[in-house]
Design an enzyme around this catalytic site. Structure first.
Site, PDB file in Angstrom:
ATOM      1  N   LYS A 175      53.337  49.633  55.117  1.00  0.00           N
ATOM      2  CA  LYS A 175      53.464  48.912  53.847  1.00  0.00           C
ATOM      3  C   LYS A 175      54.448  49.640  52.941  1.00  0.00           C
ATOM      4  O   LYS A 175      54.130  50.695  52.400  1.00  0.00           O
ATOM      5  CB  LYS A 175      52.128  48.789  53.131  1.00  0.00           C
ATOM      6  N   GLU A 250      50.241  62.573  50.325  1.00  0.00           N
ATOM      7  CA  GLU A 250      51.281  63.390  49.679  1.00  0.00           C
ATOM      8  C   GLU A 250      51.513  62.780  48.315  1.00  0.00           C
ATOM      9  O   GLU A 250      52.006  61.657  48.206  1.00  0.00           O
ATOM     10  CB  GLU A 250      52.555  63.410  50.535  1.00  0.00           C
ATOM     11  N   CYS A 284      58.939  63.830  43.794  1.00  0.00           N
ATOM     12  CA  CYS A 284      57.751  64.673  43.609  1.00  0.00           C
ATOM     13  C   CYS A 284      58.074  66.152  43.714  1.00  0.00           C
ATOM     14  O   CYS A 284      57.327  66.990  43.221  1.00  0.00           O
ATOM     15  CB  CYS A 284      56.691  64.311  44.644  1.00  0.00           C
ATOM     16  N   GLU A 381      53.989  65.015  35.140  1.00  0.00           N
ATOM     17  CA  GLU A 381      55.076  64.572  36.007  1.00  0.00           C
ATOM     18  C   GLU A 381      55.843  63.447  35.317  1.00  0.00           C
ATOM     19  O   GLU A 381      55.316  62.357  35.104  1.00  0.00           O
ATOM     20  CB  GLU A 381      54.535  64.096  37.347  1.00  0.00           C
TER      21      GLU A 381
END
Length: 477
Positions: A175, A250, A284, A381
């Site tokens: 996906k 992750e 990331c 973040e």
């Protein structure tokens, strides 16, 4: 081969998905629509899962390792053959600079080549036991696994989930993110053209929690491998718990870049901007918290800011562009919330943070000096082209602040003192580190995070272990 895919790719063909939501894909550099794709409905996702299960039981599970190797090498060759088309589509879809897009398509091919070669080198064990006899441990495929990939590196991350899962003998329902489905759909078609049996790799683009929930909770799914936000990763973990499904996650990061005064400060300063501003900061692993030993602080900052101002921000179709637009105007607004907070905060804005063009989801790289450690731009973040730099006086003080983050994905350490490099590398709570470098991803090495940056590992031989079940068999003699 279709140059623009449609809807879902299941059982070896593109299909329309009745009831699926139409997704309008917008080129973030022009803010113009370039493609419509009808996303998968829940019923189509279930059809994909059941088709993958039939393909698993119908021969893929028992295919000889040599034949799996041959097919995966063929997939790599197909990727290389269509490299320019795939790169152009990636650039059009998410605004990735074309030079980066080419590199990432090439990386996808390398990943398939690595796991093609690894198939016949993935061993079980014979184990001496106290009773005598013969004890063996086998590595066996799980069955059907779900791979959910993000929009920031859609093609290589799809490859580094799909390739080891197939190499281990599993079937995959892939996906892609709703913002970036194009190259994943193309991968499904290329794989079948390369000889992968229909149904072994199913690709279901789409959006919505119902679709995602079905791909996680369906009883035929044995594992979920996810790359994306910590929030969604936590939800997947909860959904997988009742069925005790295997997971690998992750997730987010707030990676440090640590520069000691004994390092090659100029090299660190001149290379560090692209460790955070590459892919417009949508990474990331972005080294968005920079810690500089005070004796080197002024020199580093001056060179870093100068190098940042020289970065070429612009048209992602140009070979010269280093920083393209963010993935969407909506995401730019999210990043600008942090920018506005930084402007009002205690730090000094050395450059950037503005919109350099009237059209396109662009944001110029922003450098914030000495913000408070409590400010969101330092702690959270941002996932955009924003970096914060602070000085430190002692190693102990710096390590406390580095490890105060709930994340632990990647980072860099710059020093010419080998003892210090080893000591600090051991102390930093992170799954991936680079010394005198900013390289986070190596096909041959495990990749993943500590703490809220995730569970499990992608890449390397460790990924194959993560896509297999370990079975022990004892033969009494």
């Amino acid at each position: 081969m279709n140059s623009h895919p449609e809807s879902v790719f299941i059982n070896g063909k593109f299909h329309a998905s009745p009831g699926g939501v139409v997704m309008e894909l917008v080129n973030p550099a022009t803010e113009k629509k370039f493609l419509e794709i009808r996303g998968a409905s829940v019923s189509t996702a279930i059809e994909a899962i059941e088709g993958a299960h039939r393909a698993f039981e119908g021969g893929w599970r028992d295919l000889s390792p040599g034949k799996r190797t041959e097919i995966l090498f063929n997939v790599a060759a197909k990727i290389r053959e269509k490299k320019e088309l795939l790169a152009a589509l990636e650039t059009e879809n998410i605004g990735k600079p074309i030079a980066d897009a080419r590199d990432e398509i090439g990386l996808g091919a390398k990943i398939f080549e690595y796991y093609a070669g690894a198939v016949t080198r993935f061993f079980g064990q014979t184990i001496p036991v106290s009773k005598g006899g013969l004890d063996i441990a086998l590595r066996q495929p799980m069955g059907v696994v779900t791979a959910i990939v993000p929009w920031n590196f859609p093609f290589p991350i799809a490859c580094w989930k799909v390739a080891p899962a197939l190499a281990a003998g599993n079937c995959v329902v892939l996906k892609p993110a709703s913002l970036s489905p194009v190259t994943a759909l193309m991968l499904g078609q290329l794989a079948v053209e390369a000889g992968l049996p229909p149904g072994v790799l199913q690709v279901v683009a789409g959006s919505g929690s119902e679709l995602g929930d079905a791909l996680v909770t369906h009883p035929l799914i044995r594992k979920i491998s996810f790359t994306g936000s910590t929030e969604i990763g936590s939800r997947i973990m909860a959904l997988a718990a009742p069925g005790l499904k295997r997971i690998s996650l992750e997730l987010g990061g707030k990676s440090p870049n640590i520069i000691f005064a004994d390092a090659n400060v100029m090299e660190a300063a001149q290379t560090s901007p692209m460790s955070v501003f590459a892919n417009a900061g949508q990474d990331c692993c972005a080294r968005s918290r920079v810690f500089v030993e005070r004796a080197a602080y002024k020199k580093f900052v001056e060179a870093f800011v100068e190098a940042t101002k020289l970065l070429r921000v612009g048209d992602p179709e140009s070979d010269e562009t280093q920083v393209g637009p963010l993935v969407s105007a909506k995401h730019r607004q999210t990043v600008e919330h942090f920018v506005q907070g930084a402007r009002k905060g205690s730090g000094k804005v050395a450059c950037g943070g503005d919109r350099p063009y009237l059209n396109g989801a662009y944001l110029s790289p922003m450098v914030v000096l000495e913000p408070s450690v409590e400010e969101p731009v330092w702690k959270e973040e941002v996932f955009g082209p924003v970096v914060c730099i602070r000085p430190f006086d002692t190693e102990e003080e710096m390590l406390r602040e580095v490890n105060s983050s709930p994340y632990g994905l990647s980072g860099s350490i710059w020093t010419n003192d080998v003892k210090r490099a080893l000591r600090v590398s051991r102390a930093v709570e992170s799954g991936v580190l680079s010394v005198n470098s900013h390289s986070s991803v190596h096909v041959e090495a495990p990749f993943g995070g500590f703490k809220m940056s995730g569970i499990g590992r992608d890449l390397g031989m460790q990924a194959l272990e993560g896509y297999s079940e370990l079975k022990n068999i004892y033969f009494g003699t």
